[in-house]
Design a protein around this motif. Structure first.
Motif, short mmCIF file in Angstrom:
data_model
loop_
_atom_site.label_atom_id
_atom_site.label_comp_id
_atom_site.label_asym_id
_atom_site.label_seq_id
_atom_site.Cartn_x
_atom_site.Cartn_y
_atom_site.Cartn_z
N ARG A 1 -8.11 -8.17 -0.30
CA ARG A 1 -7.60 -9.55 -0.27
C ARG A 1 -8.62 -10.45 -0.94
O ARG A 1 -9.75 -10.53 -0.48
CB ARG A 1 -7.38 -10.01 1.16
CG ARG A 1 -6.12 -9.45 1.79
CD ARG A 1 -5.70 -10.33 2.97
NE ARG A 1 -6.78 -10.51 3.94
CZ ARG A 1 -6.97 -9.71 4.98
NH1 ARG A 1 -6.18 -8.68 5.17
NH2 ARG A 1 -7.95 -9.93 5.83
N LEU B 1 0.83 -1.20 0.00
CA LEU B 1 0.00 0.00 0.00
C LEU B 1 0.87 1.25 0.00
O LEU B 1 0.50 2.29 -0.52
CB LEU B 1 -0.86 -0.02 1.26
CG LEU B 1 -2.25 0.60 1.19
CD1 LEU B 1 -3.03 0.03 0.03
CD2 LEU B 1 -2.99 0.33 2.50
N ASP C 1 0.91 2.22 7.92
CA ASP C 1 0.00 3.10 8.66
C ASP C 1 -0.04 2.71 10.14
O ASP C 1 -0.08 3.56 11.02
CB ASP C 1 -1.41 3.07 8.07
CG ASP C 1 -1.54 3.93 6.81
OD1 ASP C 1 -0.56 4.63 6.48
OD2 ASP C 1 -2.61 3.90 6.18
N PRO D 1 -0.24 -5.44 3.64
CA PRO D 1 -0.93 -4.21 3.29
C PRO D 1 -1.39 -3.45 4.54
O PRO D 1 -2.01 -4.04 5.42
CB PRO D 1 -2.14 -4.68 2.47
CG PRO D 1 -1.78 -6.05 2.00
CD PRO D 1 -0.85 -6.63 3.04
N GLY D 2 -1.06 -2.19 4.61
CA GLY D 2 -1.49 -1.35 5.73
C GLY D 2 -0.51 -1.29 6.87
O GLY D 2 -0.69 -0.54 7.83
N VAL E 1 -8.03 -3.24 3.02
CA VAL E 1 -7.25 -2.30 3.82
C VAL E 1 -7.12 -1.02 3.03
O VAL E 1 -6.78 -1.06 1.84
CB VAL E 1 -5.84 -2.86 4.11
CG1 VAL E 1 -5.02 -1.86 4.92
CG2 VAL E 1 -5.93 -4.18 4.85
N GLN E 2 -7.42 0.10 3.67
CA GLN E 2 -7.29 1.37 2.96
C GLN E 2 -6.49 2.37 3.77
O GLN E 2 -6.43 2.31 5.00
CB GLN E 2 -8.67 1.97 2.66
CG GLN E 2 -9.45 1.16 1.63
CD GLN E 2 -10.67 1.89 1.11
OE1 GLN E 2 -11.20 2.78 1.77
NE2 GLN E 2 -11.12 1.51 -0.08
N GLY F 1 -5.87 1.57 -1.55
CA GLY F 1 -6.48 0.40 -0.94
C GLY F 1 -6.06 -0.88 -1.60
O GLY F 1 -5.62 -0.89 -2.74
N ILE F 2 -6.18 -1.95 -0.84
CA ILE F 2 -5.89 -3.28 -1.37
C ILE F 2 -6.95 -4.22 -0.83
O ILE F 2 -7.27 -4.19 0.37
CB ILE F 2 -4.48 -3.76 -0.97
CG1 ILE F 2 -3.42 -3.05 -1.81
CG2 ILE F 2 -4.36 -5.28 -1.14
CD1 ILE F 2 -2.02 -3.54 -1.59
#
Lengths: 470, 268
Positions: free
Chosen positions: B251, A281, A296, A292-293, B21-22, B248-249
């Motif tokens: 899954r 991300l 953050d 991902p994430g 997830v963003q 964002g991703i």
């Protein structure tokens, strides 16, 4: 080349740290030595430590030659090295906090700002962030060479994820099994506290939101990675989980790992993957390795990442030149360990000097590693030098040059018996709540006679490294 | 001016995904000429994650959605009071030194043509005039035309095409400014579409250039102006990807369909 410093023999006498090894060496007939060497090899094979040192690639199943002749430092020698290494680790971390903050050293004109801000390893994604305890590089591997009794030079700093520490531990383990008498006759400082010290270091940088005993994990790219053995070895010894990106996920403010008992929150991640693969991300959208994430969560204080993303800007070969300046600027001290004088071929003046002194110099690619793509002037033919000259001219800023150092030698077992071979040293400095250095490190040895290249991909081996107690 | 923003982004997946997830840069920062009166961001079925102010002074907010889920709606609603500062960014708290924004990215890197476009522009004498001149040249060299470029088009490609949208204009402006040694960055935000007959995108983007005497100043080649009280500034970055309001991703193997509506209205 001028005669180089032999760490055991000086002017016909044995230097004190090696005193007790004289008899040991003399009492080792060829047959016994061969038997012991075979035993060592089978021990290494059995434990499965066959990975390449420092991510050099090469055959993952190849065993790196182990030389049984230990490399020895006296307590006094080590005390000075330790001060120098810790000083350097402190300055490198101060530099990282600074360049991701106000950039005082750049404003003061002590380091050119473009060298930092336009460096590929600079992560603007973490600018303005101070990691727990102000530590970016938690494990600093500093590569050292020696040219005289008091003369140590730093070849490079490794602030990201220096590997090879499993060799330090395994070499010792195997030496103790094969030569228990040596460890009774010599008072050798132990290194086996390293995994526990590493665990404590990692736990000491738990994030702001962690209000309990921190859960530490090691994040590995997976078993295809050449250092996978080391990742699992350290996880075992520290008693922490070894995870891959797919084992971790972000939910709400935290990172969790999947376990057989359900999700478990993770507080500190000792990652053995590069920044680019930490979080698709944030960095590489095409990465399958990351979480991902994660960034953050990191930046909002939900997890710590060791080494901190962005740490690589401190160990760049061009930034290396300025480490002595960092020590003066942040610590107000003079550097205890010297840098090797370095010419940047990207600078016109330096290039001129380099091109007119090629046969004396060592020339390296700025981002090269593993001893590939380098020229060792004094060991090269006229043709080789000329070929390299053309390469430098085609892209000068891709090269740096250094004088050829007369690396020290230590006695090494070779086919004919014992002979001096050139060595280097990588100690592993831990930086967390405290700065700690286990007395020892990884000694690499160039097994080919006269060779200065200690990389395992180029015929290098490893040795046990002793620090004697007072 | 009081601007009311309604920004809805809807993600629909052709088969349910396991989770999303963003990372949002969807909250306007306080600065001179921009005051937030109300602002809410919601994510359907979402769990709010960590939030922090990054080095560029933008609020970054993480969200996660636990699957299975087949559609997600991100809704931004708020009212911002704006004033015209002639594009000058003042009173904005940030820690990243301007020199960092000399870093090039593939999207902004100047090729030969973009470098030629900068020919004769004199930064040393009057950087402000130089930046205006760059903005003017870019708006002439790249005609506004939606649909010909895409999210990954680079400044060089858009210039070669001679057509593009605000993202392309901003990338070209950034590439040109950096080429001349001026730090520059990408800004994403909203634009109030006034009834002047010129087509506007309510979700907008422009460039900021760091000028020694003034600090960061916005330039909008798409509208041949500097941002005024019709603009709401959301966040910045080295390029469009870096400054994206939503990253964002998901899954899971599901294909994503994106639907965005943005309305920016003047309130009395």
């Amino acid at each position: 080349m001028t005669a180089c410093f032999n760490e055991m023999f000086e002017g016909g006498s044995v230097r004190p740290p090696y005193a007790r090894l004289q008899d040991w060496m003399a009492a080792m007939p060829a047959e016994l030595r061969q038997m012991k060497q075979a035993e060592a090899e089978s021990l290494f094979r059995r434990i499965g430590i066959t990975f390449a040192v420092y991510g050099e690639g090469g055959d993952p199943d190849r065993l790196i030659p182990f030389d049984m002749f230990p490399r020895v430092f006296s307590a006094g020698e080590w005390a000075r090295l330790e001060r120098g290494i810790k000083q350097r680790a402190r300055a490198l971390n101060a530099f990282l906090v600074d360049v991701y903050g106000r950039g005082e050293i750049l404003r003061a004109g002590r380091i050119p700002s473009r060298l930092v801000y336009q460096n590929e390893a600079y992560e603007q994604a973490v600018a303005g962030f101070v990691p727990p305890r102000g530590v970016y590089s938690h494990i600093v591997g500093i590569d050292l060479v020696r040219t005289g009794p008091e003369d140590f030079f730093v070849l490079e700093d490794n602030c990201r994820t220096p590997s090879g520490v499993s060799y330090m531990l395994e070499n010792r383990e195997i030496m103790m099994r094969m030569f228990p008498d040596l460890f009774r006759e010599n008072r050798i400082e132990p290194v086996d506290s390293y995994p526990e010290k590493l665990r404590r270091t990692l736990a000491s940088v738990a994030p702001a939101k962690c209000d309990r005993e921190p859960t530490v994990v090691i994040l590995t790219p997976g078993h295809f990675n050449s250092a996978y053995y080391e990742h699992s070895f350290l996880a075992d010894l520290m008693g922490v989980e070894l995870v891959e990106g797919q084992d971790l996920f972000v939910e709400g403010e935290f990172v969790f790992m999947r376990t057989t008992e359900g999700p478990k929150r993770v507080d500190v991640i000792y990652r053995r993957i590069d920044d680019a693969f930490i979080d698709p991300l944030c960095f590489r959208p095409d990465s399958m390795l990351g979480v991902p994430g994660l960034m953050d969560v990191y930046r909002s204080g939900g997890v710590s990442i060791c080494s901190a993303p962005g740490a690589g800007v401190a160990d760049d070969k061009a930034v290396y030149t300025f480490v002595p300046e960092m020590i003066r600027f942040y610590l107000g001290e003079e550097p205890i360990l010297q840098n090797v004088p370095t010419w940047q071929c990207g600078k016109a003046e330096d290039l001129k000097y380099v091109l007119s002194h090629l046969p004396e110099l060592v020339v390296k690619e700025v981002h090269g590693s593993g001893g590939y793509g380098m020229l060792v002037g004094p060991k090269s033919t006229v043709d080789q030098v000329e070929t390299f000259r053309a390469k430098i001219l085609a892209n000068p800023s891709n090269y740096i040059a250094q004088p050829t150092l007369a690396l020290s030698t230590t006695p090494t077992f070779v086919a004919e018996g014992v002979a001096p071979r050139h060595v280097d040293l990588r100690p592993y400095c831990l930086v967390g709540e405290r700065i700690e250095l286990v007395p020892g490190g990884l000694t690499r040895v160039a097994l080919t006679e006269g060779s200065l290249v200690v990389n395992s991909s180029q015929g290098g081996g490893v040795k046990d490294t002793w620090v004697l107690a007072e | 001016m009081l601007l009311k923003v309604d920004h809805v982004t809807r993600y629909a997946y052709d088969q349910p995904v396991r989770g999303v997830v963003q990372s949002h840069r969807l909250t306007p920062a306080v600065c001179e000429g921009q005051r937030v009166l109300s602002w809410t961001v919601t994510v359907s079925d979402g769990q709010m994650g960590g939030g922090f102010r990054d080095g560029a002074g933008d609020w970054v907010q993480a969200w996660t959605v636990l699957g299975p889920v087949s559609d997600i709606t991100v809704r931004v609603e708020g009212v911002v009071e704006t004033a015209d500062t002639a594009g000058v960014l003042r009173g904005h708290r940030e820690t990243i030194p301007p020199a960092v924004y000399l870093r090039d990215t593939p999207a902004t890197e100047a090729d030969v043509a973009l470098a030629q476009l900068c020919a004769g522009v004199d930064v040393a004498t009057d950087a402000l005039a130089a930046a205006h001149e760059l903005s003017r040249r870019i708006s002439e060299a790249i005609a506004y035309r939606p649909g010909v470029t895409h999210a990954h088009t680079t400044a060089a490609e858009a210039l070669a095409l001679g057509e593009g949208v605000c993202q392309d204009h901003a990338h070209a402006m950034i590439g040109a400014a950096r080429h001349l040694g001026l730090p520059a960055r990408y800004v994403s935000g909203y634009l109030h579409a006034s009834a002047d007959g010129v087509p506007h995108e309510a979700a907008h983007a422009w460039a900021e250039v760091f000028l020694p005497a003034l600090g960061w100043v916005g330039f909008d080649p798409s509208n041949r102006c500097c941002p005024n009280d019709g603009y709401v500034r959301l966040g910045s970055g080295l390029d469009a990807r870096d400054a994206a309001p939503i990253r964002g991703i998901a899954r899971g193997p599901g294909q994503e369909r994106l639907d965005v509506t943005v309305a920016v209205q003047m309130q009395q």
